[in-house]
Design an enzyme around this catalytic site. Structure first.
Site, mmCIF file in Angstrom:
data_model
loop_
_atom_site.group_PDB
_atom_site.id
_atom_site.type_symbol
_atom_site.label_atom_id
_atom_site.label_comp_id
_atom_site.label_asym_id
_atom_site.label_seq_id
_atom_site.Cartn_x
_atom_site.Cartn_y
_atom_site.Cartn_z
ATOM 1 N N SER A 40 -4.107 26.049 -44.796
ATOM 2 C CA SER A 40 -3.796 25.515 -46.132
ATOM 3 C C SER A 40 -2.841 24.321 -46.046
ATOM 4 O O SER A 40 -2.927 23.398 -46.863
ATOM 5 C CB SER A 40 -3.238 26.602 -47.061
ATOM 6 O OG SER A 40 -1.944 26.982 -46.684
ATOM 7 N N ASN A 41 -1.927 24.344 -45.080
ATOM 8 C CA ASN A 41 -1.054 23.170 -44.911
ATOM 9 C C ASN A 41 -1.861 21.960 -44.462
ATOM 10 O O ASN A 41 -1.636 20.843 -44.931
ATOM 11 C CB ASN A 41 0.071 23.476 -43.911
ATOM 12 C CG ASN A 41 1.227 24.224 -44.554
ATOM 13 O OD1 ASN A 41 2.032 23.640 -45.261
ATOM 14 N ND2 ASN A 41 1.285 25.532 -44.344
ATOM 15 N N ARG A 81 -0.102 29.523 -19.372
ATOM 16 C CA ARG A 81 0.205 28.780 -20.592
ATOM 17 C C ARG A 81 0.331 27.282 -20.332
ATOM 18 O O ARG A 81 -0.134 26.462 -21.130
ATOM 19 C CB ARG A 81 1.491 29.310 -21.231
ATOM 20 C CG ARG A 81 1.632 28.802 -22.655
ATOM 21 C CD ARG A 81 2.853 29.340 -23.332
ATOM 22 N NE ARG A 81 4.031 28.632 -22.858
ATOM 23 C CZ ARG A 81 5.264 29.086 -22.955
ATOM 24 N NH1 ARG A 81 5.480 30.273 -23.467
ATOM 25 N NH2 ARG A 81 6.279 28.367 -22.526
ATOM 26 N N ARG A 114 1.040 29.554 -31.244
ATOM 27 C CA ARG A 114 1.425 29.747 -29.843
ATOM 28 C C ARG A 114 2.677 28.935 -29.532
ATOM 29 O O ARG A 114 2.853 27.842 -30.057
ATOM 30 C CB ARG A 114 0.306 29.265 -28.914
ATOM 31 C CG ARG A 114 -0.876 30.195 -28.839
ATOM 32 C CD ARG A 114 -1.974 29.551 -28.025
ATOM 33 N NE ARG A 114 -1.580 29.331 -26.634
ATOM 34 C CZ ARG A 114 -1.656 30.235 -25.685
ATOM 35 N NH1 ARG A 114 -2.101 31.440 -25.938
ATOM 36 N NH2 ARG A 114 -1.294 29.943 -24.454
ATOM 37 N N LEU A 171 4.873 26.478 -27.388
ATOM 38 C CA LEU A 171 4.508 25.315 -26.575
ATOM 39 C C LEU A 171 5.545 25.139 -25.477
ATOM 40 O O LEU A 171 6.755 25.256 -25.720
ATOM 41 C CB LEU A 171 4.440 24.071 -27.459
ATOM 42 C CG LEU A 171 3.259 24.072 -28.434
ATOM 43 C CD1 LEU A 171 3.462 23.040 -29.529
ATOM 44 C CD2 LEU A 171 1.952 23.829 -27.692
ATOM 45 N N SER A 183 11.005 25.998 -43.600
ATOM 46 C CA SER A 183 11.721 24.912 -42.916
ATOM 47 C C SER A 183 10.718 24.064 -42.150
ATOM 48 O O SER A 183 9.764 24.597 -41.570
ATOM 49 C CB SER A 183 12.718 25.478 -41.896
ATOM 50 O OG SER A 183 13.617 26.383 -42.495
ATOM 51 N N ASP A 214 10.870 28.246 -32.739
ATOM 52 C CA ASP A 214 11.402 27.939 -34.071
ATOM 53 C C ASP A 214 12.867 27.497 -34.001
ATOM 54 O O ASP A 214 13.642 27.716 -34.942
ATOM 55 C CB ASP A 214 11.258 29.156 -35.011
ATOM 56 C CG ASP A 214 9.802 29.599 -35.122
ATOM 57 O OD1 ASP A 214 8.912 28.730 -35.149
ATOM 58 O OD2 ASP A 214 9.558 30.825 -35.164
ATOM 59 N N GLU A 246 5.632 25.295 -49.328
ATOM 60 C CA GLU A 246 5.397 24.724 -48.000
ATOM 61 C C GLU A 246 4.647 23.402 -48.092
ATOM 62 O O GLU A 246 4.953 22.451 -47.368
ATOM 63 C CB GLU A 246 4.588 25.688 -47.125
ATOM 64 C CG GLU A 246 5.397 26.874 -46.627
ATOM 65 C CD GLU A 246 4.646 27.666 -45.574
ATOM 66 O OE1 GLU A 246 3.828 27.081 -44.839
ATOM 67 O OE2 GLU A 246 4.862 28.883 -45.506
HETATM 68 C C1 GRF Z 1 2.446 29.072 -42.901
HETATM 69 O O1 GRF Z 1 3.175 30.061 -43.589
HETATM 70 C C2 GRF Z 1 3.320 28.331 -41.936
HETATM 71 O O2 GRF Z 1 4.637 28.195 -42.388
HETATM 72 C C3 GRF Z 1 3.296 29.230 -40.737
HETATM 73 O O3 GRF Z 1 1.994 29.724 -40.674
HETATM 74 C C4 GRF Z 1 1.420 29.683 -41.976
HETATM 75 C C5 GRF Z 1 0.203 28.822 -41.877
HETATM 76 O O4 GRF Z 1 -0.509 28.758 -43.066
HETATM 77 N N1 GRF Z 1 3.720 28.536 -39.547
HETATM 78 P P1 GRF Z 1 -1.754 27.798 -43.188
HETATM 79 O O5 GRF Z 1 -2.641 28.061 -41.958
HETATM 80 O O6 GRF Z 1 -1.251 26.387 -43.215
HETATM 81 O O7 GRF Z 1 -2.429 28.201 -44.452
#
Ligand code: GRF
Length: 222
Positions: A18-19, A70, A96, A98, A141, A150, A179
């Site tokens: 979705s992002n 990896r 994953r 990195l 964040s 993170d 987000e």
């Molecule tokens: C989001 O909550 C993002 O913050 C986290 O994984 C999720 C990914 O969502 N890292 P999408 O695949 O962008 O819908």
């Protein structure tokens, strides 16, 4: 219309995307002066890859099990990423870790979105852990990626209230709504060259940021 000189983004995604979709839509609408040059991942069936292909964007996934370790996987993946000559790499639900060797050439040019107010709740299941901890606020964040999970320098955050009766799903949905604007606001600054990483310090317009930018937060109705 995206100009030829627009910054090129490579997006790493493992899941629903979705992002990624928010970025694709913002580029298409002219809200983000950038182009998505390629989408890469570790799960060939991830919906994110389908979203990319639907938008006419090159999408490739490599399978970790096809590599000895990896570092081998990361090297191959970043080889693919480099082939589209990105200016920036965006981890948008890339699940994953990195390694240092892959990240080194991209220091200051790779960001991640994480669903918590870092440094709180690094890692997985952030929403359930926030509820269990009884915090009043949660959020997301965007940070520069380093080999620490993170743990890289935080650029910006969006806050949401934790409401009575929330479960992990309702809280995750509230965070996800912030987000997308958070990611886009950071990308606008990054692509405009206004946000930079100087060693371990995030700078805005050449000045160290004293604290993460607060963007796209959702407040309780008064
Ligand atoms: C989001 O909550 C993002 O913050 C986290 O994984 C999720 C990914 O969502 N890292 P999408 O695949 O962008 O819908």
């Amino acid at each position: 219309m995206v100009a030829d000189h627009s910054p090129r983004l490579a997006v790493l995604a493992s899941g629903r995307g979705s992002n990624l979709q928010a970025i694709i839509d913002a580029v298409a609408d002219g809200r983000l002066d950038a182009r998505v040059a390629g989408v890469f991942g570790d799960r060939p069936k991830a919906f994110a890859l389908e979203r990319a292909r639907d938008a006419g964007i090159e999408a490739r996934a490599l399978r970790p099990r096809d590599f000895a370790d990896r570092d081998g996987f990361d090297a191959a993946l970043f080889n693919e990423v480099a082939s589209v000559q990105p200016d920036f790499i965006v981890c948008a639900g890339y699940m994953r870790l990195l390694g240092a060797a892959a990240l080194e050439p991209w220091a200051g040019r790779i960001i991640n979105i994480h669903p918590s107010l870092l440094p709180d709740f690094k890692g997985l299941d952030t929403h359930a852990r926030a509820i269990a901890a009884g915090v009043a606020e949660h959020g997301a964040s965007v940070h520069f990626v380093t080999p620490d999970l993170d743990g890289g320098p935080v650029i910006a955050q969006a806050r949401v209230p934790v409401l009575p009766g929330d479960d992990a799903d309702t809280l995750a949905a509230r965070v996800l709504e912030t987000e997308h604007p958070l990611m886009l606001a950071v990308l606008q600054l990054l692509c405009a060259g206004r946000i930079t990483l100087c060693d371990t310090v995030v700078e805005l317009d050449g000045q160290p940021l004293p604290a993460p930018l607060q963007l796209a937060s959702k407040r309780l109705p008064a």
